[in-house]
Design a protein around this motif. Structure first.
Motif, PDB file in Angstrom:
ATOM      1  N   ASP A 203     -45.900  -0.118 -12.148  1.00 39.27           N
ATOM      2  CA  ASP A 203     -44.803  -0.136 -11.185  1.00 39.27           C
ATOM      3  C   ASP A 203     -44.054  -1.455 -11.327  1.00 39.27           C
ATOM      4  N   SER A 204     -42.755  -1.379 -11.445  1.00 45.17           N
ATOM      5  CA  SER A 204     -41.967  -2.582 -11.658  1.00 45.17           C
ATOM      6  C   SER A 204     -42.057  -3.519 -10.455  1.00 45.17           C
ATOM      7  N   PRO A 205     -42.253  -4.821 -10.698  1.00 47.17           N
ATOM      8  CA  PRO A 205     -42.235  -5.784  -9.595  1.00 47.17           C
ATOM      9  C   PRO A 205     -40.823  -6.132  -9.137  1.00 47.17           C
ATOM     10  N   LEU A 206     -39.825  -5.624  -9.850  1.00 46.10           N
ATOM     11  CA  LEU A 206     -38.431  -5.942  -9.557  1.00 46.10           C
ATOM     12  C   LEU A 206     -37.708  -4.720  -9.013  1.00 46.10           C
ATOM     13  N   LYS A 207     -36.720  -4.958  -8.166  1.00 39.57           N
ATOM     14  CA  LYS A 207     -36.045  -3.869  -7.469  1.00 39.57           C
ATOM     15  C   LYS A 207     -34.753  -3.433  -8.155  1.00 39.57           C
ATOM     16  N   PHE A 208     -34.353  -4.170  -9.201  1.00 44.16           N
ATOM     17  CA  PHE A 208     -33.106  -3.849  -9.875  1.00 44.16           C
ATOM     18  C   PHE A 208     -33.345  -3.694 -11.378  1.00 44.16           C
ATOM     19  N   GLN A 209     -32.322  -3.273 -12.079  1.00 39.81           N
ATOM     20  CA  GLN A 209     -32.427  -2.897 -13.483  1.00 39.81           C
ATOM     21  C   GLN A 209     -33.028  -4.000 -14.353  1.00 39.81           C
ATOM     22  N   HIS A 210     -33.941  -3.599 -15.240  1.00 42.82           N
ATOM     23  CA  HIS A 210     -34.543  -4.529 -16.190  1.00 42.82           C
ATOM     24  C   HIS A 210     -33.517  -4.941 -17.241  1.00 42.82           C
ATOM     25  N   ARG A 211     -33.599  -6.222 -17.633  1.00 39.62           N
ATOM     26  CA  ARG A 211     -32.674  -6.736 -18.637  1.00 39.62           C
ATOM     27  C   ARG A 211     -33.391  -7.255 -19.886  1.00 39.62           C
ATOM     28  N   CYS A 212     -34.584  -7.855 -19.686  1.00 40.70           N
ATOM     29  CA  CYS A 212     -35.293  -8.452 -20.812  1.00 40.70           C
ATOM     30  C   CYS A 212     -36.772  -8.550 -20.474  1.00 40.70           C
ATOM     31  N   VAL A 213     -37.619  -8.622 -21.511  1.00 41.63           N
ATOM     32  CA  VAL A 213     -39.053  -8.733 -21.319  1.00 41.63           C
ATOM     33  C   VAL A 213     -39.632  -9.575 -22.447  1.00 41.63           C
ATOM     34  N   SER A 214     -40.663 -10.375 -22.126  1.00 42.19           N
ATOM     35  CA  SER A 214     -41.295 -11.231 -23.134  1.00 42.19           C
ATOM     36  C   SER A 214     -42.777 -11.341 -22.819  1.00 42.19           C
ATOM     37  N   ILE A 215     -43.615 -11.077 -23.825  1.00 39.93           N
ATOM     38  CA  ILE A 215     -45.069 -11.094 -23.661  1.00 39.93           C
ATOM     39  C   ILE A 215     -45.586 -12.532 -23.758  1.00 39.93           C
ATOM     40  N   PHE A 216     -46.572 -12.866 -22.911  1.00 38.05           N
ATOM     41  CA  PHE A 216     -47.210 -14.182 -23.001  1.00 38.05           C
ATOM     42  C   PHE A 216     -48.689 -14.037 -23.325  1.00 38.05           C
ATOM     43  N   LYS A 217     -49.297 -15.148 -23.789  1.00 41.49           N
ATOM     44  CA  LYS A 217     -50.680 -15.166 -24.271  1.00 41.49           C
ATOM     45  C   LYS A 217     -51.599 -15.855 -23.270  1.00 41.49           C
ATOM     46  N   ASP A 218     -52.905 -15.576 -23.422  1.00 36.21           N
ATOM     47  CA  ASP A 218     -53.897 -16.295 -22.636  1.00 36.21           C
ATOM     48  C   ASP A 218     -54.369 -17.524 -23.414  1.00 36.21           C
ATOM     49  N   ALA A 219     -55.412 -18.199 -22.906  1.00 33.16           N
ATOM     50  CA  ALA A 219     -55.874 -19.432 -23.535  1.00 33.16           C
ATOM     51  C   ALA A 219     -56.435 -19.195 -24.934  1.00 33.16           C
ATOM     52  N   ASN A 220     -56.825 -17.961 -25.235  1.00 30.60           N
ATOM     53  CA  ASN A 220     -57.364 -17.625 -26.550  1.00 30.60           C
ATOM     54  C   ASN A 220     -56.310 -17.125 -27.522  1.00 30.60           C
ATOM     55  N   GLY A 221     -55.059 -17.131 -27.086  1.00 33.48           N
ATOM     56  CA  GLY A 221     -53.968 -16.688 -27.947  1.00 33.48           C
ATOM     57  C   GLY A 221     -53.771 -15.197 -28.000  1.00 33.48           C
ATOM     58  N   LEU A 222     -54.384 -14.458 -27.080  1.00 27.07           N
ATOM     59  CA  LEU A 222     -54.234 -13.006 -27.040  1.00 27.07           C
ATOM     60  C   LEU A 222     -53.221 -12.598 -25.991  1.00 27.07           C
ATOM     61  N   PRO A 223     -52.437 -11.537 -26.246  1.00 29.43           N
ATOM     62  CA  PRO A 223     -51.451 -11.088 -25.250  1.00 29.43           C
ATOM     63  C   PRO A 223     -52.149 -10.623 -23.983  1.00 29.43           C
ATOM     64  N   THR A 224     -51.640 -11.094 -22.854  1.00 30.91           N
ATOM     65  CA  THR A 224     -52.308 -10.777 -21.584  1.00 30.91           C
ATOM     66  C   THR A 224     -51.365 -10.300 -20.494  1.00 30.91           C
ATOM     67  N   GLY A 225     -50.062 -10.538 -20.677  1.00 31.22           N
ATOM     68  CA  GLY A 225     -49.101 -10.114 -19.663  1.00 31.22           C
ATOM     69  C   GLY A 225     -47.686 -10.322 -20.167  1.00 31.22           C
ATOM     70  N   PHE A 226     -46.730 -10.221 -19.262  1.00 33.65           N
ATOM     71  CA  PHE A 226     -45.337 -10.340 -19.684  1.00 33.65           C
ATOM     72  C   PHE A 226     -44.468 -10.852 -18.545  1.00 33.65           C
ATOM     73  N   ALA A 227     -43.340 -11.439 -18.929  1.00 31.74           N
ATOM     74  CA  ALA A 227     -42.304 -11.846 -17.985  1.00 31.74           C
ATOM     75  C   ALA A 227     -41.155 -10.858 -18.104  1.00 31.74           C
ATOM     76  N   LEU A 228     -40.669 -10.397 -16.962  1.00 30.98           N
ATOM     77  CA  LEU A 228     -39.640  -9.363 -16.916  1.00 30.98           C
ATOM     78  C   LEU A 228     -38.438  -9.892 -16.146  1.00 30.98           C
ATOM     79  N   GLY A 229     -37.253  -9.844 -16.771  1.00 31.47           N
ATOM     80  CA  GLY A 229     -36.033 -10.316 -16.127  1.00 31.47           C
ATOM     81  C   GLY A 229     -35.141  -9.165 -15.721  1.00 31.47           C
ATOM     82  N   SER A 230     -34.391  -9.353 -14.637  1.00 30.82           N
ATOM     83  CA  SER A 230     -33.532  -8.288 -14.123  1.00 30.82           C
ATOM     84  C   SER A 230     -32.096  -8.774 -13.958  1.00 30.82           C
ATOM     85  N   VAL A 231     -31.213  -7.836 -13.631  1.00 35.37           N
ATOM     86  CA  VAL A 231     -29.808  -8.160 -13.407  1.00 35.37           C
ATOM     87  C   VAL A 231     -29.603  -8.874 -12.079  1.00 35.37           C
TER      88      VAL A 231
END
Length: 346
Positions: A203-231
């Motif tokens: 479920d999107s944490p944002l209430k408006f249209q998604h514009r961009c997304v970027s995955i981030f890593k944990d301390a071991n260098g593995l993908p663990t989540g993402f940052a999501l930007g909106s309009v």
């Protein structure tokens, strides 16, 4: 400024400053694009030199060599048949892929300086990502035709076709994770290990249209989540496997005081990228500013002065030393077209 005087393209050295405003000198690239840049990517770590590629609305792909002091030299350029929406590098740095508005993805072989069609969709191709793993390698494309496709470059047909619930608006890949943001605020996480497959819908944490997304890593260098930007001038930090729901949060950005009392001017977040070493992130927006953030401390680190145009795209070099960004009009302003009423005699 250049071209139609509505675009600019610059670099900022990723050094620390004593205050909270980025004031380092920037370097405008030599022979920049003539129209707004839609996608900006630095070359991978597999090659010793640093190159920057761009795809833009003038239907061109460009490549520059970037010195560590920020100076640039243009190396190659290709004219495509339609505006470019997204680009990526092959992992060995020898090729650049691009998704275009004429329903196809192309491969630019830099050594031969030739462009070849490698993928097709029924609508514009919004994003391209090269996937390299121990089991397989392929090109992933997403489109406004509500599909996600995977391509073996030796075949004209996709090796896998996944239907999406809506049009693809933003994607990111950091093996073995892929995230796709769709129209109607859809969010789907895929596991690319062995064979690409849907892992979870969020479920999107944002209430408006998604514009961009970027995955981030944990301390071991593995993908663990993402940052999501909106309009709506807001970013959501989302962990795929959050141990505590409070780890997920949103924050406001790219906003300014409005011209009337108790009002705000709110701008779209056009791009997000994470630093490869420190895992801090930078956001760029239609307000013509870029800002650096520490998601773990939940604080803003630095912000730029306001530029005269929106910032449409950004990238950080693989060693984390150079930050590149592009200025260009992004249709964030309201355009009113007056259509005269037509009368006819009955």
């Amino acid at each position: 400024m250049f071209g139609f005087q509505n675009n600019a393209f610059s670099f900022n050295k990723s050094n620390n400053t004593a205050n909270n405003t980025v004031n380092n000198p920037d370097f405008e690239v030599v022979a920049p694009p003539d129209d707004t840049v839609s996608s900006l990517k630095f070359s991978p770590s597999s090659i010793s030199s640093t190159f920057l590629a761009s795809g833009s609305w003038d239907s061109r792909l460009r490549c520059w060599e970037v010195a560590q002091n920020g100076t640039t030299s243009p190396k190659a350029e290709q004219v495509l048949s339609a505006p470019v929406l997204g680009i990526c590098w092959h992992n060995d740095g020898s090729k650049i892929f691009a998704g275009t508005c004429d329903k196809q993805a192309v491969m630019w072989d830099l050594g031969a300086n030739q462009v070849t069609k490698v993928a097709a969709h029924n609508e514009a191709v919004k994003s391209v990502h090269w996937i390299q793993s121990m089991q397989y390698s392929c090109l992933m494309t997403s489109s406004w035709d509500k599909t996600l496709k995977f391509w073996d470059l030796r075949s004209p047909n996709p090796i896998l076709n996944i239907d999406l619930p809506e049009r693809s608006y933003c994607t990111d890949v950091l093996f073995p994770m892929a995230v796709v943001g769709t129209a109607q605020r859809g969010l789907i996480v895929y596991n690319l290990d062995q064979q690409p497959k849907e892992y979870r819908r969020i479920d999107s944490p944002l209430k408006f249209q998604h514009r961009c997304v970027s995955i981030f890593k944990d301390a071991n260098g593995l993908p663990t989540g993402f940052a999501l930007g909106s309009v709506e001038g807001r970013v959501g930090i989302q962990y795929v496997e959050a141990k505590d729901p409070k780890e997920n949060f949103t924050f406001k950005c790219h906003r300014s005081n409005g011209t009337t009392n108790n009002s705000q001017d709110i701008y779209a977040v056009n791009d997000i990228v994470f630093h490869p070493t420190y895992n801090t992130l930078v956001t760029v927006g239609s307000d013509g500013k870029f800002s650096f953030w520490d998601k773990d401390a939940r604080t803003k680190l630095k912000t730029s002065d306001q530029f005269p145009l929106p910032i449409s795209a950004c990238a950080i070099s693989h060693d984390g030393n150079i930050f590149g960004y592009a200025l260009g009009y992004d249709w964030s302003k309201v355009v009113i077209i007056v259509i005269p009423t037509l009368y006819r005699n009955n």
